[in-house]
Design a protein around this motif. Structure first.
Motif, PDB file in Angstrom:
ATOM      1  N   ALA A 146       0.860  -1.181   0.000  1.00 44.96           N
ATOM      2  CA  ALA A 146       0.000   0.000   0.000  1.00 44.96           C
ATOM      3  C   ALA A 146       0.899   1.234   0.000  1.00 44.96           C
ATOM      4  O   ALA A 146       2.082   1.156   0.310  1.00 44.96           O
ATOM      5  CB  ALA A 146      -0.925   0.004   1.216  1.00 44.96           C
ATOM      6  N   ASP A 147       0.304   2.376  -0.364  1.00 38.67           N
ATOM      7  CA  ASP A 147       1.079   3.616  -0.408  1.00 38.67           C
ATOM      8  C   ASP A 147       0.232   4.783   0.081  1.00 38.67           C
ATOM      9  O   ASP A 147      -0.553   5.357  -0.664  1.00 38.67           O
ATOM     10  CB  ASP A 147       1.564   3.890  -1.839  1.00 38.67           C
ATOM     11  N   GLN A 148       0.341   5.095   1.352  1.00 39.40           N
ATOM     12  CA  GLN A 148      -0.299   6.252   1.961  1.00 39.40           C
ATOM     13  C   GLN A 148      -1.813   6.281   1.745  1.00 39.40           C
ATOM     14  O   GLN A 148      -2.412   7.343   1.588  1.00 39.40           O
ATOM     15  CB  GLN A 148       0.317   7.547   1.429  1.00 39.40           C
ATOM     16  N   GLY A 149      -2.429   5.115   1.687  1.00 38.24           N
ATOM     17  CA  GLY A 149      -3.876   5.058   1.556  1.00 38.24           C
ATOM     18  C   GLY A 149      -4.400   5.422   0.182  1.00 38.24           C
ATOM     19  O   GLY A 149      -5.611   5.609  -0.003  1.00 38.24           O
ATOM     20  N   LYS A 150      -3.514   5.486  -0.819  1.00 39.28           N
ATOM     21  CA  LYS A 150      -3.947   5.834  -2.173  1.00 39.28           C
ATOM     22  C   LYS A 150      -4.677   4.652  -2.822  1.00 39.28           C
ATOM     23  O   LYS A 150      -4.433   3.498  -2.479  1.00 39.28           O
ATOM     24  CB  LYS A 150      -2.733   6.245  -3.017  1.00 39.28           C
ATOM     25  N   LYS A 151      -5.549   4.957  -3.759  1.00 35.78           N
ATOM     26  CA  LYS A 151      -6.295   3.926  -4.476  1.00 35.78           C
ATOM     27  C   LYS A 151      -5.348   3.187  -5.412  1.00 35.78           C
ATOM     28  O   LYS A 151      -4.513   3.801  -6.084  1.00 35.78           O
ATOM     29  CB  LYS A 151      -7.431   4.563  -5.272  1.00 35.78           C
ATOM     30  N   VAL A 152      -5.487   1.857  -5.462  1.00 38.41           N
ATOM     31  CA  VAL A 152      -4.610   1.028  -6.291  1.00 38.41           C
ATOM     32  C   VAL A 152      -5.374   0.572  -7.545  1.00 38.41           C
ATOM     33  O   VAL A 152      -6.512   0.135  -7.461  1.00 38.41           O
ATOM     34  CB  VAL A 152      -4.116  -0.209  -5.515  1.00 38.41           C
ATOM     35  N   THR A 153      -4.727   0.686  -8.694  1.00 32.51           N
ATOM     36  CA  THR A 153      -5.280   0.204  -9.956  1.00 32.51           C
ATOM     37  C   THR A 153      -4.302  -0.786 -10.574  1.00 32.51           C
ATOM     38  O   THR A 153      -3.104  -0.495 -10.671  1.00 32.51           O
ATOM     39  CB  THR A 153      -5.515   1.366 -10.941  1.00 32.51           C
ATOM     40  N   VAL A 154      -4.782  -1.955 -10.975  1.00 34.09           N
ATOM     41  CA  VAL A 154      -3.943  -2.976 -11.595  1.00 34.09           C
ATOM     42  C   VAL A 154      -4.188  -2.969 -13.096  1.00 34.09           C
ATOM     43  O   VAL A 154      -5.336  -2.993 -13.553  1.00 34.09           O
ATOM     44  CB  VAL A 154      -4.234  -4.371 -11.012  1.00 34.09           C
ATOM     45  N   LEU A 155      -3.112  -2.937 -13.872  1.00 31.03           N
ATOM     46  CA  LEU A 155      -3.187  -2.953 -15.327  1.00 31.03           C
ATOM     47  C   LEU A 155      -2.413  -4.154 -15.853  1.00 31.03           C
ATOM     48  O   LEU A 155      -1.314  -4.441 -15.372  1.00 31.03           O
ATOM     49  CB  LEU A 155      -2.591  -1.660 -15.907  1.00 31.03           C
ATOM     50  N   ASP A 156      -2.979  -4.842 -16.821  1.00 32.08           N
ATOM     51  CA  ASP A 156      -2.344  -6.018 -17.410  1.00 32.08           C
ATOM     52  C   ASP A 156      -1.776  -5.624 -18.771  1.00 32.08           C
ATOM     53  O   ASP A 156      -2.525  -5.412 -19.724  1.00 32.08           O
ATOM     54  CB  ASP A 156      -3.375  -7.136 -17.566  1.00 32.08           C
ATOM     55  N   LEU A 157      -0.457  -5.493 -18.852  1.00 34.05           N
ATOM     56  CA  LEU A 157       0.170  -5.125 -20.114  1.00 34.05           C
ATOM     57  C   LEU A 157       0.262  -6.350 -21.015  1.00 34.05           C
ATOM     58  O   LEU A 157       0.710  -7.408 -20.597  1.00 34.05           O
ATOM     59  CB  LEU A 157       1.575  -4.567 -19.871  1.00 34.05           C
ATOM     60  N   ASN A 158      -0.174  -6.179 -22.255  1.00 28.77           N
ATOM     61  CA  ASN A 158      -0.107  -7.255 -23.232  1.00 28.77           C
ATOM     62  C   ASN A 158       0.595  -6.720 -24.476  1.00 28.77           C
ATOM     63  O   ASN A 158      -0.019  -6.521 -25.522  1.00 28.77           O
ATOM     64  CB  ASN A 158      -1.513  -7.755 -23.561  1.00 28.77           C
ATOM     65  N   GLY A 159       1.879  -6.439 -24.314  1.00 29.72           N
ATOM     66  CA  GLY A 159       2.645  -5.854 -25.387  1.00 29.72           C
ATOM     67  C   GLY A 159       2.544  -4.345 -25.449  1.00 29.72           C
ATOM     68  O   GLY A 159       3.177  -3.707 -26.286  1.00 29.72           O
ATOM     69  N   GLU A 160       1.748  -3.742 -24.545  1.00 25.97           N
ATOM     70  CA  GLU A 160       1.600  -2.286 -24.533  1.00 25.97           C
ATOM     71  C   GLU A 160       2.657  -1.648 -23.635  1.00 25.97           C
ATOM     72  O   GLU A 160       3.406  -2.336 -22.949  1.00 25.97           O
ATOM     73  CB  GLU A 160       0.206  -1.895 -24.042  1.00 25.97           C
ATOM     74  N   SER A 161       2.656  -0.318 -23.635  1.00 27.89           N
ATOM     75  CA  SER A 161       3.563   0.408 -22.749  1.00 27.89           C
ATOM     76  C   SER A 161       2.797   1.542 -22.069  1.00 27.89           C
ATOM     77  O   SER A 161       1.839   2.088 -22.625  1.00 27.89           O
ATOM     78  CB  SER A 161       4.759   0.969 -23.524  1.00 27.89           C
ATOM     79  N   ILE A 162       3.217   1.869 -20.869  1.00 35.34           N
ATOM     80  CA  ILE A 162       2.609   2.954 -20.121  1.00 35.34           C
ATOM     81  C   ILE A 162       3.712   3.689 -19.374  1.00 35.34           C
ATOM     82  O   ILE A 162       4.681   3.065 -18.913  1.00 35.34           O
ATOM     83  CB  ILE A 162       1.530   2.438 -19.141  1.00 35.34           C
ATOM     84  N   THR A 163       3.594   4.999 -19.299  1.00 36.58           N
ATOM     85  CA  THR A 163       4.550   5.804 -18.551  1.00 36.58           C
ATOM     86  C   THR A 163       3.860   6.306 -17.290  1.00 36.58           C
ATOM     87  O   THR A 163       2.745   6.823 -17.350  1.00 36.58           O
ATOM     88  CB  THR A 163       5.049   6.996 -19.386  1.00 36.58           C
ATOM     89  N   VAL A 164       4.521   6.120 -16.148  1.00 35.56           N
ATOM     90  CA  VAL A 164       3.916   6.432 -14.857  1.00 35.56           C
ATOM     91  C   VAL A 164       4.771   7.453 -14.109  1.00 35.56           C
ATOM     92  O   VAL A 164       6.004   7.351 -14.098  1.00 35.56           O
ATOM     93  CB  VAL A 164       3.773   5.157 -13.989  1.00 35.56           C
ATOM     94  N   ASN A 165       4.123   8.427 -13.505  1.00 32.88           N
ATOM     95  CA  ASN A 165       4.824   9.318 -12.584  1.00 32.88           C
ATOM     96  C   ASN A 165       5.518   8.441 -11.536  1.00 32.88           C
ATOM     97  O   ASN A 165       4.891   7.568 -10.939  1.00 32.88           O
ATOM     98  CB  ASN A 165       3.794  10.249 -11.917  1.00 32.88           C
ATOM     99  N   GLY A 166       6.810   8.638 -11.333  1.00 30.86           N
ATOM    100  CA  GLY A 166       7.557   7.772 -10.427  1.00 30.86           C
ATOM    101  C   GLY A 166       6.954   7.655  -9.042  1.00 30.86           C
ATOM    102  O   GLY A 166       7.106   6.628  -8.373  1.00 30.86           O
ATOM    103  N   ASN A 167       6.233   8.677  -8.602  1.00 25.24           N
ATOM    104  CA  ASN A 167       5.637   8.651  -7.280  1.00 25.24           C
ATOM    105  C   ASN A 167       4.388   7.772  -7.221  1.00 25.24           C
ATOM    106  O   ASN A 167       3.928   7.414  -6.146  1.00 25.24           O
ATOM    107  CB  ASN A 167       5.279  10.078  -6.837  1.00 25.24           C
ATOM    108  N   ASP A 168       3.834   7.446  -8.392  1.00 25.20           N
ATOM    109  CA  ASP A 168       2.568   6.713  -8.442  1.00 25.20           C
ATOM    110  C   ASP A 168       2.727   5.260  -8.891  1.00 25.20           C
ATOM    111  O   ASP A 168       1.742   4.593  -9.188  1.00 25.20           O
ATOM    112  CB  ASP A 168       1.594   7.434  -9.384  1.00 25.20           C
ATOM    113  N   LEU A 169       3.950   4.772  -8.952  1.00 21.25           N
ATOM    114  CA  LEU A 169       4.209   3.380  -9.321  1.00 21.25           C
ATOM    115  C   LEU A 169       4.327   2.545  -8.045  1.00 21.25           C
ATOM    116  O   LEU A 169       5.186   2.803  -7.209  1.00 21.25           O
ATOM    117  CB  LEU A 169       5.493   3.281 -10.135  1.00 21.25           C
ATOM    118  N   LEU A 170       3.455   1.547  -7.888  1.00 25.73           N
ATOM    119  CA  LEU A 170       3.456   0.732  -6.674  1.00 25.73           C
ATOM    120  C   LEU A 170       4.219  -0.574  -6.855  1.00 25.73           C
ATOM    121  O   LEU A 170       5.040  -0.946  -6.010  1.00 25.73           O
ATOM    122  CB  LEU A 170       2.025   0.438  -6.230  1.00 25.73           C
ATOM    123  N   ALA A 171       3.956  -1.309  -7.951  1.00 32.10           N
ATOM    124  CA  ALA A 171       4.609  -2.610  -8.132  1.00 32.10           C
ATOM    125  C   ALA A 171       4.457  -3.067  -9.579  1.00 32.10           C
ATOM    126  O   ALA A 171       3.564  -2.609 -10.296  1.00 32.10           O
ATOM    127  CB  ALA A 171       3.992  -3.655  -7.194  1.00 32.10           C
TER     128      ALA A 171
END
Length: 231
Positions: free
Chosen positions: A92-117
């Motif tokens: 967990a991270d400071q009570g923030k809402k967690v969203t799980v994404l399943d990458l299937n050959g795609e790419s996503i860029t995340v603000n470093g502060n918002d990447l959990l795992a």
């Protein structure tokens, strides 16, 4: 009469024993990792675990000299830990809402502060945003993830996904921007009047402009950089 017993509380809040996916949302703010190998997670995000799991901070040569060189300039927000072994891990991270994404050959860029795992099968790299120093939460970096596997990101409250279409760019506040399509390259622009109008003092307000085709995820909350936080 409503039951306020400890037994009732346990029944309502206990972990879901039936969950067996690699990443499971135990609650909307807690990620369950059914570990049988390795997982990369944000340093300090472990809140509980069972089984035989070992934790270690990211090694200097774990991802090559190039990434570590960039990490030296990107602040503590990029710090990762590797959990290895077998068991169930809760993050967990400071009570923030967690969203799980399943990458299937795609790419996503995340603000470093918002990447959990993310799963170790996912390729990743850190990108500096030098113009954003002191503006973007956690520093001036983001992390691009691509390939196959699951990624968990966090947001304050419910995230909103904005579609970017050709000829219809999307402009966002960097402090409210969580993630975007990996192939999009945001441009940075300044707006002095915008900042002054909102009573944020003198100086320039930096905004992110996304053009092309893809998506941008924002949150209804402005995360401040470390120097702006109090307490």
């Amino acid at each position: 009469m409503r039951d306020y017993s400890i037994r009732e509380f346990i029944e309502k809040t206990k972990q879901n024993e039936a969950a067996r996916d690699y990443f499971e949302l135990e609650t909307e703010r807690i990620l369950e990792v059914n570990l049988a190998g390795d997982v990369w997670a944000k340093a300090g995000s472990m809140i509980s675990y069972n089984g035989k799991i070992k934790f270690e901070r990211e090694g200097i040569l774990e991802h090559g000299v190039g990434k570590m060189f960039k990490k030296a300039f990107s602040g503590e927000g990029t710090a990762l830990m590797k959990a290895s072994g077998r068991g169930v891990l809760y993050l967990a991270d400071q009570g923030k809402k967690v969203t799980v994404l399943d990458l299937n050959g795609e790419s996503i860029t995340v603000n470093g502060n918002d990447l959990l795992a993310f799963e170790p099968s996912v390729r990743w790299d850190i990108h500096l945003m030098r113009k954003m120093a002191g503006v973007v939460s956690g520093g001036l970096f983001n992390v691009t993830l691509e390939g196959q596997g699951r990624v968990a990101i966090t947001s304050h409250y419910e995230p909103l996904t904005l579609l970017v279409e050709p000829g219809k760019p999307v402009v966002t506040d960097p402090n409210a921007t969580v993630a975007w399509s990996g192939h999009l390259k945001p441009e940075f622009r300044t707006d002095i009047s915008y900042r002054t109008f909102l009573g944020r003092g003198s100086g320039e307000s930096i905004q992110m402009e996304f053009s092309g085709e893809g998506f941008v995820i924002v949150q209804p909350y402005e995360e401040k950089s470390g120097s702006d936080r109090s307490g």
